[in-house]
Write an enzyme that holds these catalytic residues in place. Structure first.
Site, PDB file in Angstrom:
ATOM      1  N   LYS A  20      31.404 -97.485 -42.284  1.00 45.66           N
ATOM      2  CA  LYS A  20      31.773 -98.405 -41.198  1.00 45.66           C
ATOM      3  C   LYS A  20      30.630 -99.377 -40.905  1.00 45.66           C
ATOM      4  O   LYS A  20      30.879-100.512 -40.499  1.00 45.66           O
ATOM      5  CB  LYS A  20      32.196 -97.625 -39.947  1.00 45.66           C
ATOM      6  CG  LYS A  20      33.466 -96.844 -40.178  1.00 45.66           C
ATOM      7  CD  LYS A  20      33.983 -96.175 -38.954  1.00 45.66           C
ATOM      8  CE  LYS A  20      35.065 -95.176 -39.311  1.00 45.66           C
ATOM      9  NZ  LYS A  20      34.543 -93.966 -40.028  1.00 45.66           N
ATOM     10  N   ASP A  46      18.789 -88.725 -31.448  1.00 46.02           N
ATOM     11  CA  ASP A  46      19.960 -88.092 -30.857  1.00 46.02           C
ATOM     12  C   ASP A  46      20.703 -89.148 -30.034  1.00 46.02           C
ATOM     13  O   ASP A  46      20.186 -89.633 -29.020  1.00 46.02           O
ATOM     14  CB  ASP A  46      19.519 -86.917 -29.964  1.00 46.02           C
ATOM     15  CG  ASP A  46      20.719 -86.118 -29.476  1.00 46.02           C
ATOM     16  OD1 ASP A  46      21.834 -86.685 -29.402  1.00 46.02           O
ATOM     17  OD2 ASP A  46      20.543 -84.930 -29.161  1.00 46.02           O
ATOM     18  N   ASP A  68      31.497 -93.393 -33.713  1.00 47.59           N
ATOM     19  CA  ASP A  68      32.322 -92.721 -34.725  1.00 47.59           C
ATOM     20  C   ASP A  68      31.849 -91.266 -34.749  1.00 47.59           C
ATOM     21  O   ASP A  68      30.987 -90.892 -35.546  1.00 47.59           O
ATOM     22  CB  ASP A  68      32.116 -93.413 -36.081  1.00 47.59           C
ATOM     23  CG  ASP A  68      33.080 -92.914 -37.136  1.00 47.59           C
ATOM     24  OD1 ASP A  68      34.232 -92.595 -36.795  1.00 47.59           O
ATOM     25  OD2 ASP A  68      32.680 -92.835 -38.312  1.00 47.59           O
ATOM     26  N   CYS A  82      38.022 -88.543 -37.050  1.00 47.83           N
ATOM     27  CA  CYS A  82      39.035 -88.351 -38.090  1.00 47.83           C
ATOM     28  C   CYS A  82      39.690 -86.989 -37.875  1.00 47.83           C
ATOM     29  O   CYS A  82      39.864 -86.205 -38.802  1.00 47.83           O
ATOM     30  CB  CYS A  82      38.468 -88.529 -39.490  1.00 47.83           C
ATOM     31  SG  CYS A  82      36.857 -87.840 -39.748  1.00 47.83           S
TER      32      CYS A  82
HETATM   33  C1  SAM Z   1      32.062 -89.054 -38.620  1.00 48.66           C
HETATM   34  S1  SAM Z   1      30.423 -89.022 -39.122  1.00 48.66           S
HETATM   35  C2  SAM Z   1      30.007 -90.736 -39.152  1.00 48.66           C
HETATM   36  C3  SAM Z   1      30.581 -91.482 -40.333  1.00 48.66           C
HETATM   37  C4  SAM Z   1      30.054 -92.918 -40.426  1.00 48.66           C
HETATM   38  N1  SAM Z   1      30.307 -93.659 -39.210  1.00 48.66           N
HETATM   39  C5  SAM Z   1      30.664 -93.664 -41.600  1.00 48.66           C
HETATM   40  O1  SAM Z   1      31.614 -94.461 -41.401  1.00 48.66           O
HETATM   41  O2  SAM Z   1      30.188 -93.465 -42.722  1.00 48.66           O
HETATM   42  C6  SAM Z   1      29.599 -88.482 -37.694  1.00 48.66           C
HETATM   43  C7  SAM Z   1      28.083 -88.538 -37.781  1.00 48.66           C
HETATM   44  O3  SAM Z   1      27.548 -88.185 -36.504  1.00 48.66           O
HETATM   45  C8  SAM Z   1      26.253 -87.676 -36.729  1.00 48.66           C
HETATM   46  N2  SAM Z   1      25.813 -86.998 -35.499  1.00 48.66           N
HETATM   47  C9  SAM Z   1      26.083 -85.735 -35.079  1.00 48.66           C
HETATM   48  N3  SAM Z   1      25.490 -85.514 -33.891  1.00 48.66           N
HETATM   49  C10 SAM Z   1      24.852 -86.656 -33.549  1.00 48.66           C
HETATM   50  C11 SAM Z   1      24.055 -87.056 -32.437  1.00 48.66           C
HETATM   51  N4  SAM Z   1      23.794 -86.202 -31.429  1.00 48.66           N
HETATM   52  N5  SAM Z   1      23.534 -88.305 -32.421  1.00 48.66           N
HETATM   53  C12 SAM Z   1      23.779 -89.158 -33.446  1.00 48.66           C
HETATM   54  N6  SAM Z   1      24.517 -88.827 -34.527  1.00 48.66           N
HETATM   55  C13 SAM Z   1      25.049 -87.609 -34.570  1.00 48.66           C
HETATM   56  C14 SAM Z   1      26.449 -86.771 -37.952  1.00 48.66           C
HETATM   57  O4  SAM Z   1      25.225 -86.555 -38.610  1.00 48.66           O
HETATM   58  C15 SAM Z   1      27.447 -87.585 -38.776  1.00 48.66           C
HETATM   59  O5  SAM Z   1      26.780 -88.330 -39.765  1.00 48.66           O
END
Ligand code: SAM
Length: 261
Positions: free
Chosen positions: A66, A114, A132, A187
């Protein structure tokens, strides 16, 4: 498949054709020509409706599908692409290097913080924010055994997801300017990870921060894309693409919010 040349070209095979696209090859200057992703993944990016010179935050960006689509609009003055996971952030870096010409790489600032803390770090800053969120990733979870979030040993993490999603969405809204727009996406088919999170975030921002947030109507997406995607007709907020035998995309939930104050 997104073709990266700032002209927003997306391609899918015709309905019923389940061929796979060939992996992208580098062109003469070493840039990969297209990025493969679930077609429904483009909808949250379109819903964000980025305008020329917008300052954009992609709060959970890795591996970066994205992020590339956001950049493909050609409108981002600056894009902050963040992901908590350092290994996934490395993949994000690789993808940005593989797909972006040098001059566009300068537009992107990659961090690995974070996202829940973003409201404290850069409050009221961005024109557009994409959240996302991490989720049960339902299509992947059905097909892959490895590290499946529905494994018994990941029960606690799974149960904590709606709280994490809520905290990320609240931080994303706090990071938006008043008048700024935020898209929340997952998703997953789960109402607990989708509409419930929206409802709680709107309540929480009103009570704790005295910030009014409006949920925007995205029903025109159903009309625009009815021949490509199968939409669930009864979401209380936002839109949900349902995987269907005749339109095997998604699931993808997306909802747009406007920070009013
Ligand atoms: C659905 S994936 C994102 C996919 C990405 N937007 C794409 O289109 O390729 C969700 C992401 O959130 C990250 N994530 C999880 N907890 C998080 C946090 N507290 N802060 C930031 N990112 C986080 C995960 O590492 C993961 O890569």
């Amino acid at each position: 498949m997104i073709n990266y040349d700032c002209s927003n070209k997306c391609y899918t095979f015709p309905k019923g054709d389940i061929s796979t696209f060939h992996p992208a090859k580098p062109d003469v200057i070493g840039i990969l020509g297209y990025y493969l992703l679930d077609a429904a993944s483009i909808l949250p990016v379109l819903a964000l409706n980025i305008q020329p010179n917008d300052l954009v935050l992609d709060l959970c960006a890795a591996p970066g599908g994205k992020t590339l689509a956001l950049l493909q609009t050609g409108c981002c003055r600056e894009l902050a692409a963040n992901d908590l996971s350092t290994s996934r952030t490395r993949r994000l870096h690789d993808i940005l290097h593989g797909y972006l010409p040098q001059e566009l790489q300068k537009v992107v600032r990659v961090t690995s913080w974070d996202g829940r803390r973003w409201g404290e770090l850069e409050r009221s800053t961005f024109d557009r924010v994409l959240v996302d969120a991490p989720c049960t990733n339902d299509r992947h979870s059905l097909r892959e055994e490895e590290n499946n979030i529905f494994m018994r040993m990941r029960k606690g993490e799974r149960q904590a997801l709606p709280r994490l999603q809520l905290e990320l969405l609240v931080a994303g809204i706090l990071a938006a300017k008043p008048g700024g727009e935020v898209v929340y996406s997952t998703c997953s088919l789960s109402q607990l990870q989708n509409e419930y999170v929206i409802e709680r975030a709107v309540e929480l921002l009103a009570i704790q921060y005295h910030i009014e947030v409006q949920v925007e109507d995205l029903s025109y997406f159903r009309r625009l894309f009815q021949s490509t995607f199968s939409f669930y007709p009864d979401c209380r907020f936002g839109e949900l693409v349902l995987p269907h035998l005749t339109a095997n995309f998604g699931p993808m939930y997306f909802c747009k919010l406007r920070r009013m104050s």
